[in-house]
Write a protein that holds these residues in place. Structure first.
Motif, PDB file in Angstrom:
ATOM      1  N   GLY A 264       5.869   7.358  -8.576  1.00 40.10           N
ATOM      2  CA  GLY A 264       4.505   7.522  -8.089  1.00 40.10           C
ATOM      3  C   GLY A 264       4.063   6.408  -7.158  1.00 40.10           C
ATOM      4  N   PHE A 265       4.977   5.551  -6.767  1.00 43.41           N
ATOM      5  CA  PHE A 265       4.681   4.491  -5.815  1.00 43.41           C
ATOM      6  C   PHE A 265       5.976   4.164  -5.087  1.00 43.41           C
ATOM      7  N   PRO A 266       5.955   4.006  -3.791  1.00 46.63           N
ATOM      8  CA  PRO A 266       4.819   4.052  -2.883  1.00 46.63           C
ATOM      9  C   PRO A 266       4.373   5.491  -2.594  1.00 46.63           C
ATOM     10  N   ARG A 267       3.071   5.639  -2.326  1.00 50.04           N
ATOM     11  CA  ARG A 267       2.491   6.952  -2.022  1.00 50.04           C
ATOM     12  C   ARG A 267       2.301   7.177  -0.535  1.00 50.04           C
ATOM     13  N   THR A 268       2.352   6.110   0.239  1.00 52.94           N
ATOM     14  CA  THR A 268       2.164   6.217   1.696  1.00 52.94           C
ATOM     15  C   THR A 268       3.192   5.326   2.389  1.00 52.94           C
ATOM     16  N   VAL A 269       3.392   5.559   3.688  1.00 49.65           N
ATOM     17  CA  VAL A 269       4.329   4.729   4.456  1.00 49.65           C
ATOM     18  C   VAL A 269       3.855   3.269   4.500  1.00 49.65           C
ATOM     19  N   PRO A 270       2.547   2.992   4.710  1.00 47.53           N
ATOM     20  CA  PRO A 270       2.130   1.580   4.669  1.00 47.53           C
ATOM     21  C   PRO A 270       2.443   0.911   3.323  1.00 47.53           C
ATOM     22  N   GLN A 271       2.325   1.645   2.219  1.00 46.33           N
ATOM     23  CA  GLN A 271       2.696   1.084   0.911  1.00 46.33           C
ATOM     24  C   GLN A 271       4.193   0.819   0.857  1.00 46.33           C
ATOM     25  N   ALA A 272       4.991   1.723   1.409  1.00 43.63           N
ATOM     26  CA  ALA A 272       6.452   1.539   1.424  1.00 43.63           C
ATOM     27  C   ALA A 272       6.815   0.300   2.243  1.00 43.63           C
ATOM     28  N   GLU A 273       6.146   0.122   3.377  1.00 42.59           N
ATOM     29  CA  GLU A 273       6.417  -1.052   4.222  1.00 42.59           C
ATOM     30  C   GLU A 273       6.034  -2.345   3.492  1.00 42.59           C
ATOM     31  N   ALA A 274       4.874  -2.322   2.821  1.00 43.73           N
ATOM     32  CA  ALA A 274       4.427  -3.507   2.073  1.00 43.73           C
ATOM     33  C   ALA A 274       5.371  -3.801   0.914  1.00 43.73           C
ATOM     34  N   LEU A 275       5.835  -2.750   0.233  1.00 45.72           N
ATOM     35  CA  LEU A 275       6.781  -2.918  -0.873  1.00 45.72           C
ATOM     36  C   LEU A 275       8.084  -3.530  -0.350  1.00 45.72           C
ATOM     37  N   ASP A 276       8.581  -3.041   0.776  1.00 45.95           N
ATOM     38  CA  ASP A 276       9.815  -3.573   1.368  1.00 45.95           C
ATOM     39  C   ASP A 276       9.694  -5.066   1.661  1.00 45.95           C
ATOM     40  N   LYS A 277       8.564  -5.467   2.245  1.00 51.84           N
ATOM     41  CA  LYS A 277       8.354  -6.887   2.575  1.00 51.84           C
ATOM     42  C   LYS A 277       8.349  -7.734   1.313  1.00 51.84           C
ATOM     43  N   MET A 278       7.654  -7.241   0.280  1.00 53.79           N
ATOM     44  CA  MET A 278       7.573  -7.992  -0.971  1.00 53.79           C
ATOM     45  C   MET A 278       8.957  -8.121  -1.611  1.00 53.79           C
ATOM     46  N   LEU A 279       9.724  -7.025  -1.667  1.00 52.39           N
ATOM     47  CA  LEU A 279      11.057  -7.067  -2.267  1.00 52.39           C
ATOM     48  C   LEU A 279      11.971  -8.012  -1.473  1.00 52.39           C
ATOM     49  N   ALA A 280      11.875  -7.959  -0.154  1.00 53.56           N
ATOM     50  CA  ALA A 280      12.689  -8.840   0.691  1.00 53.56           C
ATOM     51  C   ALA A 280      12.350 -10.307   0.421  1.00 53.56           C
ATOM     52  N   SER A 281      11.067 -10.595   0.192  1.00 50.64           N
ATOM     53  CA  SER A 281      10.660 -11.985  -0.074  1.00 50.64           C
ATOM     54  C   SER A 281      11.245 -12.496  -1.389  1.00 50.64           C
TER      55      SER A 281
ATOM     56  N   SER B 272      -6.713  -2.128  -2.967  1.00 48.91           N
ATOM     57  CA  SER B 272      -5.914  -2.135  -1.730  1.00 48.91           C
ATOM     58  C   SER B 272      -4.414  -2.090  -2.022  1.00 48.91           C
ATOM     59  N   ASP B 273      -3.669  -1.698  -0.997  1.00 42.80           N
ATOM     60  CA  ASP B 273      -2.204  -1.709  -1.100  1.00 42.80           C
ATOM     61  C   ASP B 273      -1.710  -3.118  -1.408  1.00 42.80           C
ATOM     62  N   GLU B 274      -2.354  -4.115  -0.816  1.00 39.64           N
ATOM     63  CA  GLU B 274      -1.961  -5.513  -1.034  1.00 39.64           C
ATOM     64  C   GLU B 274      -2.044  -5.880  -2.519  1.00 39.64           C
ATOM     65  N   ILE B 275      -3.117  -5.444  -3.178  1.00 38.80           N
ATOM     66  CA  ILE B 275      -3.280  -5.740  -4.608  1.00 38.80           C
ATOM     67  C   ILE B 275      -2.240  -4.985  -5.431  1.00 38.80           C
ATOM     68  N   VAL B 276      -2.033  -3.706  -5.106  1.00 44.39           N
ATOM     69  CA  VAL B 276      -1.060  -2.906  -5.864  1.00 44.39           C
ATOM     70  C   VAL B 276       0.338  -3.505  -5.716  1.00 44.39           C
ATOM     71  N   VAL B 277       0.724  -3.885  -4.507  1.00 41.13           N
ATOM     72  CA  VAL B 277       2.044  -4.487  -4.286  1.00 41.13           C
ATOM     73  C   VAL B 277       2.132  -5.824  -5.021  1.00 41.13           C
ATOM     74  N   GLY B 278       1.025  -6.571  -5.058  1.00 38.82           N
ATOM     75  CA  GLY B 278       0.992  -7.826  -5.810  1.00 38.82           C
ATOM     76  C   GLY B 278       1.223  -7.604  -7.292  1.00 38.82           C
ATOM     77  N   ILE B 279       0.656  -6.528  -7.814  1.00 38.29           N
ATOM     78  CA  ILE B 279       0.841  -6.198  -9.238  1.00 38.29           C
ATOM     79  C   ILE B 279       2.302  -5.810  -9.501  1.00 38.29           C
ATOM     80  N   VAL B 280       2.898  -5.040  -8.583  1.00 38.21           N
ATOM     81  CA  VAL B 280       4.319  -4.688  -8.716  1.00 38.21           C
ATOM     82  C   VAL B 280       5.165  -5.963  -8.656  1.00 38.21           C
ATOM     83  N   ALA B 281       4.810  -6.861  -7.735  1.00 33.82           N
ATOM     84  CA  ALA B 281       5.560  -8.125  -7.577  1.00 33.82           C
ATOM     85  C   ALA B 281       5.541  -8.924  -8.876  1.00 33.82           C
TER      86      ALA B 281
END
Length: 196
Positions: free
Chosen positions: A85-102, A60-69
């Motif tokens: 090669g990441f993010p590949r989709t807008v939902p991944q970009a949104e999840a990445l933004d939230k993680m980086l902001a945190s 899932s995107d959640e797991i991939v973003v967790g690995i990036v985190a």
């Protein structure tokens, strides 16, 4: 320097990433490599990913973003990183933004290598023909048919990521059809402007 490099297959993302890694002394983060490392080292998120993959599902995107985190917390990424090669989709970009902001981390720029698909296909066909004429083996993913399928997938899913970052004022477009040195010079100029 915290960067994302976007662009379709064959645009030169890998070539430019290698140069930026050397210039800024920051790691290029490949989600595939990070995923394999997390599974191998049995990190908490790696164990989750292993379970999902063992069941034959996509991670899932959640797991991939967790690995990036987890990965950007490592010492070599403290001065920045390049996501290729990441993010590949807008939902991944949104999840990445939230993680980086945190983590109170901001991207410096999102670079998009813009290419002409027809000219790229012609370039790949010529390269494959030249390699065959020289008696060299052409890798399966370097064949025009494979590139065409990868371009279709890029257009269907990933092409929307550029406009997402453009709305945020982070996107910087670079003509990826120029010679490698000209692309590098354009990127250097953009990053010089972004740092000031």
């Amino acid at each position: 320097m915290r960067l994302i490099i976007l662009g379709p297959p064959g645009a030169g993302k890998g070539t430019q990433s290698v140069r930026l890694v050397e210039k800024y002394q920051i790691p290029q983060l490949s989600t595939g490599d990070m995923l394999r490392a997390a599974v191998k080292h049995e990190t908490p998120i790696g164990l989750k990913a292993k379970e999902v993959m063992a069941a034959g599902h996509l991670v899932s995107d959640e797991i991939v973003v967790g690995i990036v985190a987890d990965r950007i917390e490592e010492p070599d990424a403290h001065n920045g990183f390049i996501l290729d090669g990441f993010p590949r989709t807008v939902p991944q970009a949104e999840a990445l933004d939230k993680m980086l902001a945190s983590k109170n981390v901001q991207l410096d720029a999102v670079l998009e290598l813009v290419i002409d698909h027809e000219k790229l296909m012609a370039r790949i066909k010529k390269r494959a023909a030249d390699m065959e004429a020289a008696g060299q083996t052409v890798r399966a993913d370097d064949r025009p048919e494979a590139l065409f399928k990868r371009l279709e997938a890029y257009n269907a899913y990933t092409a929307a990521v550029g406009p997402y970052y453009e709305k945020k004022g982070l996107l910087r477009k670079v003509d990826g059809m120029q010679p490698i040195e000209a692309v590098a010079a354009a990127i250097d100029k953009i990053l010089g402007e972004d740092k000031s």
